[in-house]
Each structure stands twice: as structure tokens, then as C-alpha cells.
Design a protein around this motif. Structure first.
Motif, short mmCIF file in Angstrom:
data_model
loop_
_atom_site.label_atom_id
_atom_site.label_comp_id
_atom_site.label_asym_id
_atom_site.label_seq_id
_atom_site.Cartn_x
_atom_site.Cartn_y
_atom_site.Cartn_z
N GLY A 191 0.82 -1.21 0.00
CA GLY A 191 0.00 0.00 0.00
C GLY A 191 0.85 1.25 0.00
O GLY A 191 0.32 2.36 0.07
N GLY A 192 2.19 1.10 -0.09
CA GLY A 192 3.09 2.24 -0.24
C GLY A 192 3.17 2.66 -1.70
O GLY A 192 2.81 1.89 -2.60
N LYS A 193 3.67 3.85 -1.96
CA LYS A 193 3.60 4.43 -3.30
C LYS A 193 4.34 3.61 -4.35
O LYS A 193 3.87 3.47 -5.49
CB LYS A 193 4.11 5.87 -3.31
CG LYS A 193 5.59 6.01 -3.06
CD LYS A 193 6.04 7.45 -3.06
CE LYS A 193 7.54 7.57 -2.94
NZ LYS A 193 8.13 6.77 -1.84
N ASP A 194 5.51 3.03 -4.00
CA ASP A 194 6.26 2.26 -4.98
C ASP A 194 5.53 0.97 -5.35
O ASP A 194 5.48 0.59 -6.52
CB ASP A 194 7.66 1.94 -4.44
CG ASP A 194 8.49 3.20 -4.22
OD1 ASP A 194 8.43 4.09 -5.08
OD2 ASP A 194 9.19 3.28 -3.21
N SER A 195 4.95 0.29 -4.37
CA SER A 195 4.21 -0.92 -4.68
C SER A 195 2.91 -0.60 -5.42
O SER A 195 2.44 -1.39 -6.24
CB SER A 195 3.91 -1.73 -3.41
OG SER A 195 3.06 -1.05 -2.52
N LEU A 253 2.06 -2.18 -9.02
CA LEU A 253 0.81 -2.86 -9.35
C LEU A 253 0.13 -2.22 -10.56
O LEU A 253 -0.40 -2.91 -11.43
CB LEU A 253 -0.13 -2.85 -8.15
CG LEU A 253 -1.51 -3.48 -8.37
CD1 LEU A 253 -1.40 -4.94 -8.78
CD2 LEU A 253 -2.37 -3.35 -7.11
N HIS A 254 0.15 -0.90 -10.61
CA HIS A 254 -0.43 -0.19 -11.76
C HIS A 254 0.24 -0.63 -13.06
O HIS A 254 -0.44 -0.87 -14.08
CB HIS A 254 -0.26 1.32 -11.56
CG HIS A 254 -0.81 2.17 -12.66
ND1 HIS A 254 -2.14 2.55 -12.72
CD2 HIS A 254 -0.22 2.71 -13.76
CE1 HIS A 254 -2.34 3.29 -13.81
NE2 HIS A 254 -1.18 3.40 -14.46
N LEU A 255 1.57 -0.76 -13.05
CA LEU A 255 2.31 -1.20 -14.23
C LEU A 255 1.97 -2.64 -14.59
O LEU A 255 1.85 -2.99 -15.78
CB LEU A 255 3.81 -1.06 -13.98
CG LEU A 255 4.34 0.37 -13.91
CD1 LEU A 255 5.71 0.40 -13.23
CD2 LEU A 255 4.42 1.00 -15.29
N ALA A 256 1.80 -3.49 -13.59
CA ALA A 256 1.43 -4.89 -13.86
C ALA A 256 0.05 -4.98 -14.49
O ALA A 256 -0.17 -5.76 -15.43
CB ALA A 256 1.48 -5.69 -12.56
#
Length: 312
Positions: free
Chosen positions: A48-52, A56-59
Motif C-alpha cells: 500500500g506504499g507508493k512504490d508498490s 501494481l499499476h504497471l502490472a
């Protein structure tokens, strides 16, 4: 910054170019698809952090309109920010994803792990993480680590081999010329994969703005009860803060990174919009981990020592 592609726009005779963010996105999408083709049981670390969230958005983009062929994994310290856990669960439900949770508290309750005197649970994540990887037989684990965050992470390749004990040996790094990734591993080993390796914190925020990605409100300026320790503003909690002599006060702050509340500091900020955050990050001369993560200040090699043991 633009990246020139060896192609010519039809009818114009001018080279077709990718923007800096388009090039980073294309690289990450390529990495996700490579892993889907090479491995049997990949999983995405999602806190739930910005990098993850960006990962997820990229996946989701990489496999649209199909569902992503990976489940998610979160190592819950028990001291996570409630706003971030709420965002995590809402996102999992929105995209109908499967979430594995490895709980540090479970290991403490069973006597496998012991609380540290300082109340910090970040270093306790390694055992739950590695045992969950082994029990679920995950052979590739996506992490949101970036090379600009910390010295040890700057040493890591996009595909990073871990042995049967989930340990990292920098001497076993493999060359990755021309974006060719070697996922070969022996039974019991697995590969950590970092699609955001070549991104910076500023890239992440600019991409979030471009893609209009929703974030937990904790990343934007808000009033919060905090106290100061070791030059950082920490949120009070059951983990052991504040101590005697540490005064709680209400301040306008935001978080650059989120993790265990016991070691994740806030920064004074009045940035309430993406544009204001981007301006603030562009002017900063401190990395987010260097400025706001107490566990990385234990020693010069703190992160590298944990990575060798199996931590991300």
C-alpha cells in the motif's frame, strides 16, 4: 528527456520518440512480461506504499485487458499505518486480487521472534517473508526497490538471485546487457525482481501525477500528533513511543515513505497536491530513506546486512 526509437513516424519522416516516463514504463512492462514467461509462481510485494502502488499499476497495464497472472504478498509488521492498510485492502478488492499476508505478530505470539527493545519490527520481517516464499513455492518475487533509495539497493540488478535460504550474495549478480534477463535458478532458489530499479523518487511522483493514480492520504500534508526522536517526527503508538521526555505535538506533516510506524518518520510539509509534492521532492537533497527511515541509520551497512539475510 526523451528516448529516440529506431523508427520513423509514418508519413512525417521524423523519428518517433518516447518521453522519459514512457521509456521507464516500457521497461517495467517488459520486465513483468518476461517474468510471466519465465517463472511458474511469481508474486508481487504489495504494502500500500507508493512504490508498490506504481508497481501494481504497471502490472495491470502489462496484461490488460486480462487479469494479472500474479498474486500479492504483504509482510504485516503489526505496526503499519491504518490508512495504508485500508488502502491495501480496498485495492485488493477493487481488482479482485489474491493477497497473502505474512504476519510478524503471529511469529511473536508463537515465540519464534522476540520484540526488540526499541520496538522496531522492520528487522523482524525477514523470517515471515522468507518462510512465506518457501511455503508458497514462489519462484519470483517482485519488489518496489529503486537504486536511488540506498547504497545497498544501488548494487542490485533487476533480476537478483536468492539462494535456498533466501540470502543475497552480491558476487552472484548476473550481467543484464540489452535488457536480457537471466532467471535461471536451482530448486529452492528464487529471484527477486525490481521493475522500478531505474526509477527515482521524482520519477515515481511524476508518473503518479501523469496516470492520476490514487494514493493513501498519508502522503499529503495533514495535521497529526507526532513527537521527535533522532531528528525525525514519529507517530505515537503501542510500539513504544513516546518515551519519557518526548513531547507529543500536533504538526502539519506528510510521509515520503511508509512502513513500520516505529521507524518511519514524517517531514514538515504543506504540500497537499501532487504538483506541490513534486516541487518539494525536486528541491530535496536527501533520499526518502535517508531522511525518514530510522532503521537505515543504524550503520552504514544496515540495509546490506539485512539484504544478505533475506530482506528486500
Amino acid at each position: 528527456m526523451t528516448t529516440t526509437v529506431a523508427a520513423v513516424s509514418e508519413g512525417t519522416g521524423t523519428p518517433y520518440t518516447l518521453s522519459h516516463l514512457d521509456a521507464l514504463e516500457s521497461e517495467a512492462v517488459h520486465i513483468f512480461r518476461e517474468v510471466a514467461g519465465e517463472f511458474e509462481r511469481p508474486v508481487i510485494l504489495f504494502s500500500g506504499g507508493k512504490d508498490s502502488i506504481v508497481m501494481l499499476h504497471l502490472a495491470l497495464k502489462a496484461f490488460a485487458p486480462a487479469a494479472i497472472p500474479f498474486s500479492l504478498l504483504h509482510v504485516d509488521t503489526g505496526h503499519n499505518f491504518p490508512e495504508v492498510l485500508e488502502y491495501r485492502d480496498r485495492t485488493v478488492a477493487k481488482h479482485n486480487l489474491r493477497l497473502h499476508v505474512a504476519s510478524v505478530q503471529d511469529y511473536i505470539d508463537r515465540g519464534v521472534l522476540k520484540e526488540r527493545p526499541d520496538g522496531t519490527r522492520n528487522p523482524l520481517q525477514t523470517v515471515p517473508l522468507t518462510e512465506k516464499i518457501q511455503s508458497e513455492k514462489f519462484d519470483a518475487v517482485f519488489g518496489g526497490g529503486r537504486r536511488d533509495e540506498e547504497k545497498a539497493r544501488a548494487k542490485e540488478r533487476v533480476f537478483s538471485l536468492r539462494d535456498e535460504f533466501s540470502q543475497w550474495d552480491p558476487r552472484r549478480q548476473r550481467p543484464e546487457l540489452w535488457q536480457l534477463y537471466n532467471g535461471r535458478h536451482a530448486p529452492g532458489e528464487h529471484v527477486r525482481v525490481f521493475p522500478l530499479s531505474n526509477w527515482t523518487e521524482l520519477d515515481v511522483w511524476q508518473y503518479i501525477a501523469r496516470e492520476a493514480i490514487e494514493l493513501p492520504e498519508i502522503y499529503f500534508a495533514h495535521e497529526r500528533d507526532v513527537f521527535q526522536r533522532a531528528g525525525m517526527w514519529l507517530t505515537a503508538g503501542e510500539w513504544g513511543g513516546p518515551k519519557e521526555g518526548e513531547t507529543v505535538e500536533k504538526r502539519l506533516i506528510r510521509y515520503r515513505t511508509v512502513g513500520d510506524m516505529s521507524c518511519t518518520g514524517a517531514v514538515d510539509s504543506d504540500a497537499v497536491t501532487l504538483e506541490q509534492v513534486i516541487t518539494e521532492i525536486a528541491a530535496s537533497r536527501l533520499t526518502e530513506r535517508g531522511a525518514t527511515r530510522a532503521d537505515d541509520k543504524l550503520s552504514e551497512a544496515a540495509m546490506e546486512d539485512r539484504k544478505r539475510e533475506g530482506y528486500f
